[in-house]
Design an enzyme around this catalytic site. Structure first.
Site, PDB file in Angstrom:
ATOM      1  N   TRP A  25       0.827  -1.207   0.000  1.00 44.53           N
ATOM      2  CA  TRP A  25       0.000   0.000   0.000  1.00 44.53           C
ATOM      3  C   TRP A  25       0.862   1.258   0.000  1.00 44.53           C
ATOM      4  O   TRP A  25       0.622   2.188  -0.768  1.00 44.53           O
ATOM      5  CB  TRP A  25      -0.937  -0.040   1.194  1.00 44.53           C
ATOM      6  N   LYS A  30     -14.068  -2.508   8.948  1.00 51.30           N
ATOM      7  CA  LYS A  30     -14.336  -3.355   7.773  1.00 51.30           C
ATOM      8  C   LYS A  30     -13.319  -4.489   7.655  1.00 51.30           C
ATOM      9  O   LYS A  30     -13.629  -5.546   7.081  1.00 51.30           O
ATOM     10  CB  LYS A  30     -14.394  -2.512   6.500  1.00 51.30           C
TER      11      LYS A  30
END
Length: 332
Positions: free
Chosen positions: A13, A191
């Site tokens: 990322w 999430k």
């Protein structure tokens, strides 16, 4: 608007965001906390360990070893470490950051020891430094390959959010802004726990009916916790929550979903972690969310169920039966 950006964290990322900044025309330096990883990136001019699809870094992106000694060169610092390393990274920055510099966080999760939001950690350590969070539905490989992606930049300071928005946005990467930094963080963190839940359900071959129910009820749980912590209701149907939840629960590019998938197929926790062979943020976040929900008296059945599977060795099949036979109630 060409800027000099330091990226701390050279996983997939962090590297994808560093690439995006370089494609945008900024001069970018990226650092890994592992010296041998830095040496590999400097020698090979790539990060094949985490992004093997990118043969070479663009000319504006290079690895850097001693970033502390060169801190004066940078306009902004992007922190893209795992959540476990976020606090220590900000503490390191405290020793050398300059008054005109600011921080962007691409880390999702809560502080592992206090369960505080990461923005709260940054504000406590660096109270006068501007802080923004970049979050939303985005797999690193797709961003690195310049596939269309949309995310959110959250900051209490809307002008700083707009600055970061301009810093990143181009024809492949669209940033929206919000001042609801609490909601954006809660959605992006929780999430990951629900992606594990979705993976377990997929591993047990429960089908798409269960998948749809899990996402919908999971969203309701995120919203309940977020509102209790001070978030805005509208945030939870946006990119930082619903968008990220849909992505992470539905595709096996998600490490959290894959981890859950292996558990649902019968692996132990340690076997599943070894199989993923990378940081599974949701595994650690589950403990933080469980404790936060208990502290604030928020009912989160799916999160609690996942916590019990991960930390109390509960059998997933028993958990499913308990969830489905709870007291019947109104949806809202």
């Amino acid at each position: 608007m060409q800027k000099n950006i330091l990226v701390l964290g050279a996983g997939a990322w962090g590297t994808a965001l560093a690439l995006q900044l370089a494609y945008r025309g900024h001069n970018v330096r990226i650092n890994s906390w592992k010296a041998e990883h830095n040496e590999q990136m400097l020698e090979d001019n790539n990060n094949h360990k985490y992004l093997p699809s990118i043969e070479k870094f663009p000319s504006r992106l290079k690895a850097i070893q001693d970033w502390q000694a060169n801190i004066i060169e940078f306009d902004s610092i992007l922190v893209a470490t795992p959540s476990s390393g976020f606090k220590n990274t900000v503490l390191e920055l405290k020793e050398c950051i300059l008054p005109q510099q600011n921080i962007i966080s691409a880390t999702k999760g809560f502080c592992h020891d206090s369960y505080a939001l990461l923005s709260e950690i940054a504000e406590d350590i660096l109270p006068t430094t501007k802080f923004a969070l970049l979050t939303g539905p985005s797999f690193a490989k797709e961003l690195a390959n310049q596939l269309p992606t949309a995310v959110v930049v959250a900051s209490k300071d809307i002008n700083y959010a707009r600055y970061v928005q301009e810093l990143f946005s181009n024809e492949n990467f669209r940033c929206y802004t919000t001042t609801d930094i609490i909601g954006a963080q809660v959605g992006g963190a929780v999430k990951n726990v629900l992606a594990i839940t979705a993976g377990i359900a997929a591993g047990m071959e429960f089908g798409v009916n269960a998948h749809a129910a899990l996402i919908t009820r999971g969203l309701a749980e995120i919203k309940k916790l977020g509102l209790k912590l001070g978030a805005n209701s509208e945030t939870f149907i946006g990119l930082s929550c619903l968008g990220d939840l849909l992505l992470t629960c539905s595709d096996n590019q998600s490490r959290n979903r894959r981890f859950g998938l292996y558990l649902g197929q019968g692996m132990t926790i340690q076997q599943a972690l070894k199989e993923v062979n990378n940081v599974v943020e949701g595994y650690f976040t589950a403990k933080a969310v469980y404790n936060l929900a208990k502290k604030h008296n928020v009912e989160m059945p799916l999160v609690f169920a996942t916590y019990r599977i991960l930390y109390e060795a509960a059998d997933p099949r028993d958990i499913v039966k308990e969830l489905m036979t709870r007291q019947l109630k109104n949806e809202n």
